[in-house]
Write a protein that holds these residues in place. Structure first.
Motif, PDB file in Angstrom:
ATOM      1  N   PHE A 121       0.933  -1.478   0.162  1.00  0.00           N
ATOM      2  CA  PHE A 121       0.007  -0.074   0.036  1.00  0.00           C
ATOM      3  C   PHE A 121       0.820   1.171  -0.077  1.00  0.00           C
ATOM      4  CE2 PHE A 121      -2.266   3.352   2.381  1.00  0.00           C
ATOM      5  CZ  PHE A 121      -3.400   3.325   1.597  1.00  0.00           C
ATOM      6  N   SER A 122       0.779   2.069  -1.036  1.00  0.00           N
ATOM      7  CA  SER A 122       1.516   3.190  -0.936  1.00  0.00           C
ATOM      8  C   SER A 122       0.748   4.343  -1.455  1.00  0.00           C
ATOM      9  CB  SER A 122       2.579   3.362  -2.141  1.00  0.00           C
ATOM     10  OG  SER A 122       3.291   4.492  -2.318  1.00  0.00           O
ATOM     11  N   SER A 123       0.572   5.475  -0.689  1.00  0.00           N
ATOM     12  CA  SER A 123      -0.238   6.396  -0.903  1.00  0.00           C
ATOM     13  C   SER A 123       0.557   7.837  -0.613  1.00  0.00           C
ATOM     14  CB  SER A 123      -1.659   6.318   0.133  1.00  0.00           C
ATOM     15  OG  SER A 123      -2.248   7.953  -0.380  1.00  0.00           O
ATOM     16  N   PHE A 124       0.586   8.585  -1.585  1.00  0.00           N
ATOM     17  CA  PHE A 124       1.195  10.170  -1.185  1.00  0.00           C
ATOM     18  C   PHE A 124       0.498  11.003  -0.536  1.00  0.00           C
ATOM     19  CE2 PHE A 124       3.627   7.742  -4.626  1.00  0.00           C
ATOM     20  CZ  PHE A 124       4.884   8.047  -4.339  1.00  0.00           C
ATOM     21  N   GLU A 125      -0.910  10.724  -0.646  1.00  0.00           N
ATOM     22  CA  GLU A 125      -1.683  11.756  -0.159  1.00  0.00           C
ATOM     23  C   GLU A 125      -2.125  11.005   1.311  1.00  0.00           C
ATOM     24  OE1 GLU A 125      -4.888  13.720  -1.752  1.00  0.00           O
ATOM     25  OE2 GLU A 125      -3.875  13.837  -3.562  1.00  0.00           O
ATOM     26  N   LYS A 126      -2.022  11.774   2.664  1.00  0.00           N
ATOM     27  CA  LYS A 126      -2.361  11.146   3.504  1.00  0.00           C
ATOM     28  C   LYS A 126      -3.950  11.434   4.095  1.00  0.00           C
ATOM     29  CE  LYS A 126       1.706  10.676   4.782  1.00  0.00           C
ATOM     30  NZ  LYS A 126       2.274   9.270   4.520  1.00  0.00           N
ATOM     31  N   THR A 127      -4.740  10.710   4.766  1.00  0.00           N
ATOM     32  CA  THR A 127      -5.895  10.603   4.965  1.00  0.00           C
ATOM     33  C   THR A 127      -6.233  11.833   5.992  1.00  0.00           C
ATOM     34  OG1 THR A 127      -5.680   9.280   6.734  1.00  0.00           O
ATOM     35  CG2 THR A 127      -6.128   8.170   4.787  1.00  0.00           C
ATOM     36  N   THR A 128      -7.492  12.265   5.784  1.00  0.00           N
ATOM     37  CA  THR A 128      -7.603  13.646   6.637  1.00  0.00           C
ATOM     38  C   THR A 128      -7.474  13.476   7.924  1.00  0.00           C
ATOM     39  OG1 THR A 128      -9.945  12.802   6.788  1.00  0.00           O
ATOM     40  CG2 THR A 128      -9.368  14.401   4.921  1.00  0.00           C
ATOM     41  N   ILE A 129      -7.158  12.325   8.518  1.00  0.00           N
ATOM     42  CA  ILE A 129      -6.985  12.061  10.121  1.00  0.00           C
ATOM     43  C   ILE A 129      -5.575  12.437  10.273  1.00  0.00           C
ATOM     44  CG2 ILE A 129      -6.168   9.634  10.071  1.00  0.00           C
ATOM     45  CD1 ILE A 129      -8.134   9.437  12.578  1.00  0.00           C
ATOM     46  N   PHE A 130      -4.692  12.300   9.409  1.00  0.00           N
ATOM     47  CA  PHE A 130      -3.318  12.795  10.077  1.00  0.00           C
ATOM     48  C   PHE A 130      -2.865  14.279   9.207  1.00  0.00           C
ATOM     49  CE2 PHE A 130      -3.342   8.059   9.720  1.00  0.00           C
ATOM     50  CZ  PHE A 130      -2.824   7.882  10.775  1.00  0.00           C
ATOM     51  N   GLN A 131      -3.958  14.774   8.894  1.00  0.00           N
ATOM     52  CA  GLN A 131      -4.002  16.441   8.367  1.00  0.00           C
ATOM     53  C   GLN A 131      -3.654  17.302   9.785  1.00  0.00           C
ATOM     54  OE1 GLN A 131      -2.921  17.161   5.429  1.00  0.00           O
ATOM     55  NE2 GLN A 131      -2.695  15.092   4.953  1.00  0.00           N
ATOM     56  N   PRO A 132      -3.022  18.344   9.747  1.00  0.00           N
ATOM     57  CA  PRO A 132      -3.123  19.356  10.771  1.00  0.00           C
ATOM     58  C   PRO A 132      -4.734  20.112  10.767  1.00  0.00           C
ATOM     59  CG  PRO A 132      -1.836  20.175   8.950  1.00  0.00           C
ATOM     60  CD  PRO A 132      -1.995  19.025   8.630  1.00  0.00           C
ATOM     61  N   PRO A 133      -4.869  20.728  11.696  1.00  0.00           N
ATOM     62  CA  PRO A 133      -6.061  21.223  11.759  1.00  0.00           C
ATOM     63  C   PRO A 133      -6.543  22.567  11.036  1.00  0.00           C
ATOM     64  CG  PRO A 133      -4.863  21.574  14.024  1.00  0.00           C
ATOM     65  CD  PRO A 133      -4.109  20.643  12.987  1.00  0.00           C
ATOM     66  N   LYS A 134      -7.489  22.569  10.101  1.00  0.00           N
ATOM     67  CA  LYS A 134      -7.687  23.692   9.276  1.00  0.00           C
ATOM     68  C   LYS A 134      -8.174  24.984   9.958  1.00  0.00           C
ATOM     69  CE  LYS A 134      -8.493  20.779   5.524  1.00  0.00           C
ATOM     70  NZ  LYS A 134      -7.417  20.141   5.424  1.00  0.00           N
ATOM     71  N   HIS A 135      -8.803  25.021  11.094  1.00  0.00           N
ATOM     72  CA  HIS A 135      -9.230  26.218  11.826  1.00  0.00           C
ATOM     73  C   HIS A 135      -8.559  26.152  13.161  1.00  0.00           C
ATOM     74  CE1 HIS A 135     -12.045  26.805   8.592  1.00  0.00           C
ATOM     75  NE2 HIS A 135     -12.488  25.550   8.735  1.00  0.00           N
TER      76      HIS A 135
END
Length: 129
Positions: A114-128
């Motif tokens: 499994f290789s994904s260059f985009e991380k899922t939203t759970i591992f993204q920094p907060p947007k607000h």
């Protein structure tokens, strides 16, 4: 008061470094008697007497009298060293055996499943904030 105590302890350590014990103090009378003997017999001054018994002329005058053993500061306890050493003769022998290099076949192929260059939203920094 603390300065007096520090000076007293310093003086005590200084006296102990001279390695004077009670036996040497009790032998001072023998020292004075032997010095008077040298003054009467040889006409030595006290400093010549000290040079003959404790100084450079000690080796020349060592065996002249039997009273030398009774003089103070003749024991050499401070020169004793009690070091225990053990000498063990151990012989080491190393046998170096040359072994030829055997090439190991490369039989392990790792594939990332499994290789994904985009991380899922759970591992993204907060947007607000």
């Amino acid at each position: 008061m603390s300065k007096l105590l520090a000076i007293t302890y310093s003086f005590l350590i200084l006296i102990q470094s001279f390695n004077i014990n009670l036996e040497d103090i009790s032998k001072f009378s023998a020292l004075m008697e032997h010095a008077s003997f040298h003054k009467e017999m040889y006409g030595d001054t006290f400093f010549e007497f000290l040079a003959e018994h404790y100084g450079d002329a000690k080796d020349d005058h060592e065996n002249d009298h039997e009273e030398h053993d009774d003089l103070p500061f003749k024991d050499n306890h401070h020169l004793c060293s009690h070091v225990n050493t053990s000498f063990i003769n151990v012989s080491f022998s190393f046998d170096f055996n040359y072994q030829e290099f055997i090439e190991i076949p490369f039989n392990f192929f790792y594939n990332d499943t499994f290789s994904s260059f985009e991380k899922t939203t759970i591992f993204q920094p907060p947007k607000h904030a």
